[in-house]
Design a protein around this motif. Structure first.
Motif, PDB file in Angstrom:
ATOM      1  N   THR A 286      10.380  10.280  -1.216  1.00 25.68           N
ATOM      2  CA  THR A 286      10.157  11.033   0.022  1.00 25.68           C
ATOM      3  C   THR A 286       8.918  10.521   0.750  1.00 25.68           C
ATOM      4  O   THR A 286       8.911  10.401   1.987  1.00 25.68           O
ATOM      5  N   VAL A 287       7.873  10.188   0.000  1.00 24.19           N
ATOM      6  CA  VAL A 287       6.656   9.624   0.604  1.00 24.19           C
ATOM      7  C   VAL A 287       6.980   8.310   1.317  1.00 24.19           C
ATOM      8  O   VAL A 287       6.529   8.059   2.445  1.00 24.19           O
ATOM      9  N   LEU A 288       7.793   7.478   0.675  1.00 22.84           N
ATOM     10  CA  LEU A 288       8.164   6.189   1.261  1.00 22.84           C
ATOM     11  C   LEU A 288       8.950   6.390   2.557  1.00 22.84           C
ATOM     12  O   LEU A 288       8.706   5.716   3.566  1.00 22.84           O
ATOM     13  N   VAL A 289       9.882   7.337   2.537  1.00 26.75           N
ATOM     14  CA  VAL A 289      10.704   7.605   3.721  1.00 26.75           C
ATOM     15  C   VAL A 289       9.852   8.190   4.841  1.00 26.75           C
ATOM     16  O   VAL A 289      10.011   7.814   6.020  1.00 26.75           O
ATOM     17  N   ILE A 290       8.938   9.085   4.507  1.00 25.57           N
ATOM     18  CA  ILE A 290       8.057   9.670   5.525  1.00 25.57           C
ATOM     19  C   ILE A 290       7.216   8.581   6.185  1.00 25.57           C
ATOM     20  O   ILE A 290       7.028   8.575   7.417  1.00 25.57           O
ATOM     21  N   ALA A 291       6.712   7.638   5.392  1.00 22.22           N
ATOM     22  CA  ALA A 291       5.935   6.523   5.951  1.00 22.22           C
ATOM     23  C   ALA A 291       6.775   5.716   6.932  1.00 22.22           C
ATOM     24  O   ALA A 291       6.293   5.309   7.998  1.00 22.22           O
ATOM     25  N   ALA A 292       8.064   5.490   6.597  1.00 16.28           N
ATOM     26  CA  ALA A 292       8.948   4.745   7.494  1.00 16.28           C
ATOM     27  C   ALA A 292       9.196   5.525   8.783  1.00 16.28           C
ATOM     28  O   ALA A 292       9.230   4.943   9.876  1.00 16.28           O
TER      29      ALA A 292
ATOM     30  N   LEU B 212       6.097   5.306  10.930  1.00 14.42           N
ATOM     31  CA  LEU B 212       6.013   3.971  11.515  1.00 14.42           C
ATOM     32  C   LEU B 212       7.002   3.822  12.665  1.00 14.42           C
ATOM     33  O   LEU B 212       6.686   3.211  13.701  1.00 14.42           O
ATOM     34  N   ALA B 213       8.202   4.405  12.525  1.00 16.58           N
ATOM     35  CA  ALA B 213       9.199   4.335  13.600  1.00 16.58           C
ATOM     36  C   ALA B 213       8.690   5.024  14.864  1.00 16.58           C
ATOM     37  O   ALA B 213       8.893   4.528  15.980  1.00 16.58           O
ATOM     38  N   LEU B 214       8.031   6.157  14.703  1.00 16.32           N
ATOM     39  CA  LEU B 214       7.467   6.864  15.854  1.00 16.32           C
ATOM     40  C   LEU B 214       6.344   6.053  16.496  1.00 16.32           C
ATOM     41  O   LEU B 214       6.232   5.992  17.731  1.00 16.32           O
ATOM     42  N   ILE B 215       5.517   5.423  15.666  1.00 15.33           N
ATOM     43  CA  ILE B 215       4.434   4.580  16.189  1.00 15.33           C
ATOM     44  C   ILE B 215       5.012   3.394  16.957  1.00 15.33           C
ATOM     45  O   ILE B 215       4.506   3.007  18.022  1.00 15.33           O
TER      46      ILE B 215
ATOM     47  N   ALA C 165       0.834  -1.204   0.000  1.00 15.97           N
ATOM     48  CA  ALA C 165       0.000   0.000   0.000  1.00 15.97           C
ATOM     49  C   ALA C 165       0.872   1.259   0.000  1.00 15.97           C
ATOM     50  O   ALA C 165       0.567   2.238  -0.708  1.00 15.97           O
ATOM     51  N   ILE C 166       1.942   1.246   0.778  1.00 18.25           N
ATOM     52  CA  ILE C 166       2.839   2.409   0.829  1.00 18.25           C
ATOM     53  C   ILE C 166       3.532   2.612  -0.513  1.00 18.25           C
ATOM     54  O   ILE C 166       3.643   3.739  -1.017  1.00 18.25           O
ATOM     55  N   TRP C 167       3.983   1.514  -1.119  1.00 18.05           N
ATOM     56  CA  TRP C 167       4.611   1.624  -2.438  1.00 18.05           C
ATOM     57  C   TRP C 167       3.619   2.149  -3.474  1.00 18.05           C
ATOM     58  O   TRP C 167       3.975   2.972  -4.328  1.00 18.05           O
ATOM     59  N   GLY C 168       2.384   1.673  -3.401  1.00 19.09           N
ATOM     60  CA  GLY C 168       1.371   2.164  -4.329  1.00 19.09           C
ATOM     61  C   GLY C 168       1.142   3.656  -4.161  1.00 19.09           C
ATOM     62  O   GLY C 168       1.054   4.399  -5.153  1.00 19.09           O
ATOM     63  N   GLY C 169       1.060   4.117  -2.905  1.00 21.18           N
ATOM     64  CA  GLY C 169       0.897   5.542  -2.660  1.00 21.18           C
ATOM     65  C   GLY C 169       2.094   6.350  -3.123  1.00 21.18           C
ATOM     66  O   GLY C 169       1.940   7.447  -3.690  1.00 21.18           O
TER      67      GLY C 169
END
Length: 480
Positions: A338-344, A347-350, A261-265
């Motif tokens: 950048t979107v992929l890195v932001i998602a990571a 997720l790290a904060l979560i 899903a993240i890759w698709g976004g």
């Protein structure tokens, strides 16, 4: 900026981020403190000394943890440090291997894709041990394979053999990767040179040393194969492999769904014409993952296995995601990356917040206060020589407080570390179910006669309040 300069910049940034992140996770665990978690407690009790085997798991993690204990003392810091090093090794090893054939950007995005698997981001940090070291050795094996394929030197093939040798004592399912990768390389002409060479005989000669730990397994089957029942091999007329295949498929889907899903976004936000593509590398991972999926299906059917744990599917899920990343990364623009890195990052904060909650919630294992348990036990056992047997969580935390006491987990080796006849059996969450089962798990399967000396329950308070942790016990004296 030239491609070479960009590769150096991405490499430095990736290494720094990985080191800082897992250092931060180690510090977070130390700040949380408290009792050992389940796997931490297991490693505390399962490292009595160097041996070819300790129980159902292969011994590599025990050896490394024991070495760190010798250097730093038996402490939470020693446990957290080794976990942080191994977790960092998963991502750095994969990145290093992919960098030999792919740009740093593609290698970094492939490694980030692993972190997007919730199990990889959260569970490996919270609980796993032997799965973690297996994944670390798998990454190092991939790096050694790509080095051998690129350099074709005897030193590179010797390193490949060493990673196989060490990986072979990490966890049994490590072997899925070398077997499937070698088969895939034989199938693909671009990679055939890496395995169709006399130099490959050197790695196979090196792994011949595995007869030492594997020989221990054959000589101690009760201990070595104590976990076989987990796969629930079919014993009924109706095959159970259908359920096993369903569980395996659902496990893979659950692990790759979020990264997909993240890759698709990310692709929706930024796509570009393919740049610096590495189709041969992507094809190798695609074939390897396909062969691994086929091997798992055959294994489940042949064993008629009805229970497949989700974490057993991690190697396959990781290969699928790496293959996907290698195909798509060259088509991802800077905006999409950048979107992929932001998602990571999110997720790290979560993960950090989730681990903090899990360790501070009411009834958390970390929150159990074991300080009073030794005095409670002394009141029951008196001065008599007594073997204390408990599950990993209780025995590991008790060993932390009583390093010289005779304490063992519920494994058959408990019987052989105790010369006396008095045994204190501690239960948790109705496990084991009764005294007979407890004695059987501890190695006294044939004992039919014993005297019950005392029964009762130990109570451990939680630091944050609430009902105490009740630990029923039975003190027995066995017939000589």
């Amino acid at each position: 900026m030239t491609d070479r300069a960009e590769d150096h910049r991405v490499t430095r940034l990736f290494v720094i981020v990985v080191v800082l992140y897992f250092t931060g996770q180690m510090v977070l665990r130390l700040l949380h403190g408290g009792a050992y978690e389940l796997d931490e407690a297991e490693l505390s009790i399962m490292t009595p000394g160097y041996a070819w085997g300790y129980g159902p798991q292969l011994p590599l993690y025990n050896w490394l943890q024991l070495s760190v204990f010798h250097l730093l003392g038996r402490s939470l810091f020693a446990l957290a440090l080794l976990k942080a090093l191994l977790l960092a090794g998963i991502y750095l090893g994969l990145f290093l291997g992919l960098r030999m054939y792919a740009p740093a950007r593609s290698a970094a995005l492939a490694a980030v894709s692993l972190f997007l698997v919730p199990y990889m981001a959260y569970e490996t940090q919270r609980a796993t041990s032997h799965t973690t070291i297996m994944l670390c050795m798998s990454s190092l094996f991939l790096a050694a394979f790509f080095w051998a394929a690129k350099k074709r030197s005897w030193a590179a093939y010797a390193t490949l053999g060493l990673t196989m040798l060490v990986g072979g004592v990490s966890k049994y399912n490590f072997w899925l990767l070398p077997v499937c990768l070698f088969l895939a390389a034989l199938i693909l002409p671009k990679w055939r040179h890496a395995v169709a060479t006399p130099k490959l005989a050197l790695p196979f000669a090196i792994i011949g040393l595995l007869w030492l730990p594997y020989g221990w397994m054959l000589n101690n089957p009760t201990l070595a194969f104590a976990s076989v029942g987990k796969i629930a091999m079919g014993t009924h007329a109706t095959p159970t492999w259908v359920q096993g295949l369903s569980e395996a498929a659902l496990a893979v889907i659950s692990m790759v769904l979020f990264p997909l899903a993240i890759w698709g976004g990310a692709l929706a936000f930024g796509r570009q014409p393919a740049r610096n593509a590495t189709p041969d590398l992507a094809r190798l991972f695609s074939w390897t993952s396909g062969l691994m999926a086929g091997g798992i299906c055959i294994g489940v059917i042949v064993a008629d296995a009805g229970n497949v744990s989700a974490h057993w599917m991690l190697p396959l899920s990781i290969l699928l995601l790496v293959s996907l990343a290698l195909w798509l990364a060259p088509r991802l623009s800077e905006r999409g990356a950048t979107v992929l890195v932001i998602a990571a990052v999110v997720l790290a904060l979560i993960v950090a917040a989730g681990l903090t909650y899990d360790r501070y919630k009411y009834g958390a294992r970390k929150d159990a206060d074991f300080v009073s348990l030794p005095s409670q036990i002394a009141e029951v056992t008196g001065n008599a020589a007594t073997l204390i047997v408990a599950d990993f969580f209780v025995s590991g935390n008790l060993k932390r407080l009583l390093p010289n006491a005779d304490i063992a987990p519920y494994l058959a080796r408990a019987r052989f570390q105790h010369d006396g006849q008095q045994v204190l059996l501690i239960f948790r969450k109705n496990q084991p179910s009764d005294v007979e089962q407890a004695l059987a798990l501890a190695g006294w399967a044939e004992v039919n006669e014993f005297d019950t000396v005392a029964t009762g329950s130990f109570a451990l308070p939680y630091q944050r309040g609430g009902d105490p942790l009740e630990l029923p016990f039975v003190l027995v004296r066995l017939a000589s």
